[in-house]
Write an enzyme that holds these catalytic residues in place. Structure first.
Site, PDB file in Angstrom:
ATOM      1  N   ASP A 144       0.840  -1.201   0.000  1.00 27.05           N
ATOM      2  CA  ASP A 144       0.000   0.000   0.000  1.00 27.05           C
ATOM      3  C   ASP A 144       0.878   1.256   0.000  1.00 27.05           C
ATOM      4  O   ASP A 144       1.879   1.305  -0.720  1.00 27.05           O
ATOM      5  CB  ASP A 144      -0.928  -0.028   1.217  1.00 27.05           C
ATOM      6  CG  ASP A 144      -2.264   0.632   0.946  1.00 27.05           C
ATOM      7  OD1 ASP A 144      -2.295   1.877   0.908  1.00 27.05           O
ATOM      8  OD2 ASP A 144      -3.265  -0.076   0.777  1.00 27.05           O
ATOM      9  N   HIS A 223      -3.529   5.924   3.856  1.00 28.99           N
ATOM     10  CA  HIS A 223      -4.281   4.759   3.384  1.00 28.99           C
ATOM     11  C   HIS A 223      -3.662   3.455   3.873  1.00 28.99           C
ATOM     12  O   HIS A 223      -4.351   2.561   4.396  1.00 28.99           O
ATOM     13  CB  HIS A 223      -4.310   4.802   1.858  1.00 28.99           C
ATOM     14  CG  HIS A 223      -5.233   3.828   1.202  1.00 28.99           C
ATOM     15  ND1 HIS A 223      -4.855   2.528   0.913  1.00 28.99           N
ATOM     16  CD2 HIS A 223      -6.504   3.961   0.756  1.00 28.99           C
ATOM     17  CE1 HIS A 223      -5.856   1.911   0.320  1.00 28.99           C
ATOM     18  NE2 HIS A 223      -6.877   2.746   0.211  1.00 28.99           N
ATOM     19  N   SER A 561     -11.232  -0.642  -0.234  1.00 33.70           N
ATOM     20  CA  SER A 561      -9.908  -0.646   0.411  1.00 33.70           C
ATOM     21  C   SER A 561     -10.023  -0.977   1.889  1.00 33.70           C
ATOM     22  O   SER A 561      -9.117  -1.578   2.482  1.00 33.70           O
ATOM     23  CB  SER A 561      -9.242   0.726   0.277  1.00 33.70           C
ATOM     24  OG  SER A 561      -8.640   0.890  -0.972  1.00 33.70           O
TER      25      SER A 561
END
Length: 779
Positions: A144, A223, A561
């Site tokens: 990620d 994220h 996600s």
């Protein structure tokens, strides 16, 4: 004369286009060259062979030019490399006898607590008792945007030493030290800062910003930190987001270890870096890989040109489960991505918590809206005049644009100090843009009337914002038309637990069927992905931090996600209890025990309100506790996947390169999409073509992982007009690890509607319920 002038213009245009085409052919950009299974040898020897291959195909046009360099070299679980090539050079390499595929190093995109408590509650089981079966030796690799190591979710208090089999590293950078890793966060790598790499190459405009922040494993987006802590974060009591969502934040496998691989920045994710991260993760010793990244469903590539599909295939060969987000292009059909059968593909759902921002009208009526805002408006304070966007349109601005809060459409003099009411009839203008337009025009607040994505609260920071549906919005407009001086206040957000019904399929969650093949039912599973609170880097976005507050250590995010790491954590949880299970056995356990009813005891609904189908939610919502004891599993082998490639249309020679098995031969009948559906031993069924008068028989083999001397009885849920017959109707297992095969035959009845029909085949021994959903397309 006019015709002659036109002719001259056409000739010049042709020459210009020809010149541009020639330049494009000779312009260099990053390509990935995939060679299949590894040939053996140490890293330097493999790299040297790649350079030799490159130099044998590519002829340098300038002797002064620097030697050829590889931006990435893959040699652990699979073989290949990335390099800067022209289109002609890439085409030449694709014809090399060792090459499986050559594809552009495309920019992939990110798919961007209470959720685990909700899942435990829905299972109806006792988490404390079953949770004792989990160990702390499972290692999760999160590919990620990196990690914020100071987040309390990565505290290693009470954890045992790092597993001895771990071979990874904790890379350093200007803002990241080896001491940032510990017994929870055991590894951290980053990619993209090597000289000449795709991320730093000026020719790759879509990744031009990556080089600025890629020189460290530290997360500069938030994220990756959020995903990693959702999957395996330690329990953190007192977690909150500026007073909202208070409680204990924890991951699905809080005893597991985490290793992060930074391949993304705000500008996107490099395909070549992602492949390198998968290769490294497999060499490092991870057990589960989590990838909340993909290409847009509009640009789906074939399986052997998809970096995620390629990496995941070789991960499965090594016994590593790969979990991927299904994408955020829903609710349209054919939008699901990461749909290879060896990937566990995840859809997103809501949980039983909602964030409510009420609009109180001047007549006292309270309109319940949805949003996250920390405004200072209150019932006891000032009430603000209401004005529609259409009424506040600027000079020469179409009313339709002002109604939608288009940039530059509002007259600041007409909206200053007022609450603007806008609509969302044009999806091209996002909620964030509408909020910026209203705030920038001096408005005191914004009420958005729009049914789209109202299940996903928008974070407006300190600006007063609330979103309502069209039906409720009509009440606000009716009030405004009924009085000369309409007023309102937008109250700060409150969160409410035990909201019903939940779960529902999130509006943004990508839907099946898969664009590459309809012979495998995708997505596989559904998990919480709306308004999920988890660890994050401290926000640098002033618009999201309430006035007078310090940045929060947690963030609330939505997307597949967020759903993906829920399944990653669940998969690690099952792996810890059953370390000998294959990736497909873990997937099967999660799928066949998934739930299809909500907290009202009714069938799970889609965001539209209709009953959710297999193309919306796959097998259903994960139930990690139930998955610990599934009774039966469907073990999909590497040979199944190789046969899938043959049936899909790849030739024997190509499949042998991918598998590394020189003796492999495609089965009779290949290629044939129909044979994918009938023979792939998958825990769901998808029949892409059922013609009247031509029944389709599907084979499956179940393995008993429960007690010996087990007998499973059949139950079939079939839609009207579809005949579903199963043979045999009883499965008997004398002992554990034995298998039993059966066939499901689908046929049309006299009165049947065209299109997809959905149902399920369920086996039960009284203690276990093993449900396999099906989707059958009647043509």
């Amino acid at each position: 004369m006019v015709n002659r002038a036109h002719l001259v213009i056409l000739v010049l245009a042709y020459r210009l286009l020809a010149s541009l085409s020639a330049e494009a052919q000779h312009a260099k950009e990053s390509y990935v060259v995939y060679l299949g299974s590894p040939s053996g040898g140490d890293a330097e020897a493999v790299r040297a062979s790649h350079l030799q291959m490159l130099s044998s195909i590519v002829v340098q046009s300038d002797e002064q030019e620097r030697p050829w360099t590889l931006t990435q070299s893959y040699h652990h679980a699979f073989e290949g490399f990335a390099a800067e090539l022209t289109e002609e050079e890439a085409a030449a390499l694709s014809g090399h006898e060792r090459v499986v595929s050559v594809f552009r190093d495309r920019a992939l995109q990110l798919h961007t607590t209470r959720s685990w408590d909700f899942l435990d509650a829905e299972s109806g089981l006792h988490a404390e008792h079953l949770g004792r079966r989990a160990s702390g030796d499972v290692i999760i690799g999160v590919i990620d945007t990196g990690v914020w190591p100071e987040a309390p979710s990565f505290n290693d208090a009470g954890m045992r030493g790092v597993p001895a089999r771990w071979r990874g590293v904790c890379m350093e950078g200007p803002d990241f030290k080896k001491s940032n890793c510990n017994k929870k966060l055991i590894g951290a790598r980053y990619y993209g800062s090597e000289p000449g790499s795709a991320a730093s190459a000026s020719s790759n405009a879509s990744l031009s910003g990556a080089a600025e922040t890629a020189g460290s494993p530290r997360d500069t987006v938030g994220h990756g930190t959020h995903c990693a802590s959702t999957a395996a974060g330690a329990a953190v009591a007192g977690a909150e987001y500026y007073g909202l969502a208070r409680g204990t934040a924890k991951g699905g496998a809080p005893a597991s270890r985490v290793a992060t691989y930074k391949v993304c920045t705000l500008d996107g994710c490099s395909s070549s870096a992602l492949l390198k991260a998968v290769d490294d993760a497999l060499s490092d010793g991870v057990d589960v890989i989590s990838i909340s990244i993909a290409m847009s469903s509009a640009f789906a590539s074939d399986f052997l040109s998809d970096p995620i599909a390629l990496g995941a295939f070789h991960a499965n060969q090594r016994g590593v489960l790969v979990v991927c987000s299904g994408g955020n292009d829903g609710p349209s059909l054919y939008t699901v991505v990461n749909s290879a059968p060896w990937i566990l593909t995840v859809a997103a759902s809501t949980i039983d918590r909602t964030f409510q921002s009420s609009v109180v009208l001047g007549n006292g009526n309270v309109i319940k809206g949805v949003a996250i805002n920390f405004s200072n408006q209150s019932l006891s304070g000032e009430h603000y005049p209401l004005v529609t966007g259409a009424e506040a349109a600027g000079r020469h601005t179409p009313v339709s644009e002002a109604s939608n809060c288009y940039p530059g459409s509002l007259d600041a003099h007409k909206v200053a100090g007022k609450i603007v009411v806008c609509v969302g009839t044009n999806s091209m203008v996002s909620r964030r843009v509408k909020k910026q337009v209203a705030e920038g025009s001096g408005a005191s607040g914004l009420v958005l009337i729009d049914d789209a994505q109202k299940d996903v609260p928008f974070n407006a920071g300190s600006f007063a914002f609330s979103q309502v549906g069209n039906d409720v919005g009509a009440q606000i407009l009716g009030y405004m038309n009924s009085t000369k001086n309409p007023t309102a206040v937008i109250l700060p957000t409150e969160d409410f637990k035990e909201f019903k019904p939940a779960p529902t399929v999130a509006s943004f969650s990508a839907r099946g069927p898969g664009g590459l093949t309809e012979s495998v039912l995708k997505p596989d599973l559904m998990a919480p992905g709306v308004s999920i609170i988890a660890a994050a880097m401290p926000s640098t976005d002033k618009a999201e931090v309430p006035t007078g507050k310090k940045p929060s250590a947690f963030a609330i995010m939505s997307g597949t996600s967020m759903a993906c790491p829920h399944v990653t954590g669940a998969g690690a949880f099952v792996k810890s209890a059953h370390p000998g299970w294959s990736p497909s056995m873990i997937r099967s356990a999660l799928m066949t025990t998934a739930t299809t009813t909500n907290n009202l005891g009714k069938p799970v609904a889609s965001s539209t309100g209709a009953a959710a189908t297999g193309h919306d939610m796959g097998a259903g919502e994960i139930s990690p506790l139930r998955a610990l004891s599934p009774g039966l599993v469907f073990d999909t082998t590497t040979k199944d996947y190789l046969n899938f490639l043959c049936y899909y249309g790849y030739k024997d020679k190509l499949v042998r390169k991918v598998s590394g098995d020189a003796g492999f031969a495609c089965p009779p009948g290949a290629p044939s999409p129909d044979l994918i559906a009938t023979s792939l031993n998958y825990p769901s069924i998808s029949v892409p073509r059922l013609v009247s008068g031509k029944p389709v028989a599907v084979s499956r083999t179940a393995m008993n992982v429960g007690p010996s001397n087990a007998t499973y009885e059949l139950a079939v849920q079939a839609p009207p007009g579809l005949s579903v017959k199963v043979s045999p109707e009883r499965l008997v297992f004398s002992r554990r690890w034995t298998t039993a095969a059966y066939k499901v035959t689908f046929a049309t009845a006299a009165e049947v509607s065209k299109g997809y029909a959905y149902g399920a085949v369920t086996w039960s021994d009284g203690a276990h319920s093993v449900r396999t959903p099906f989707a059958v397309n009647v043509v």
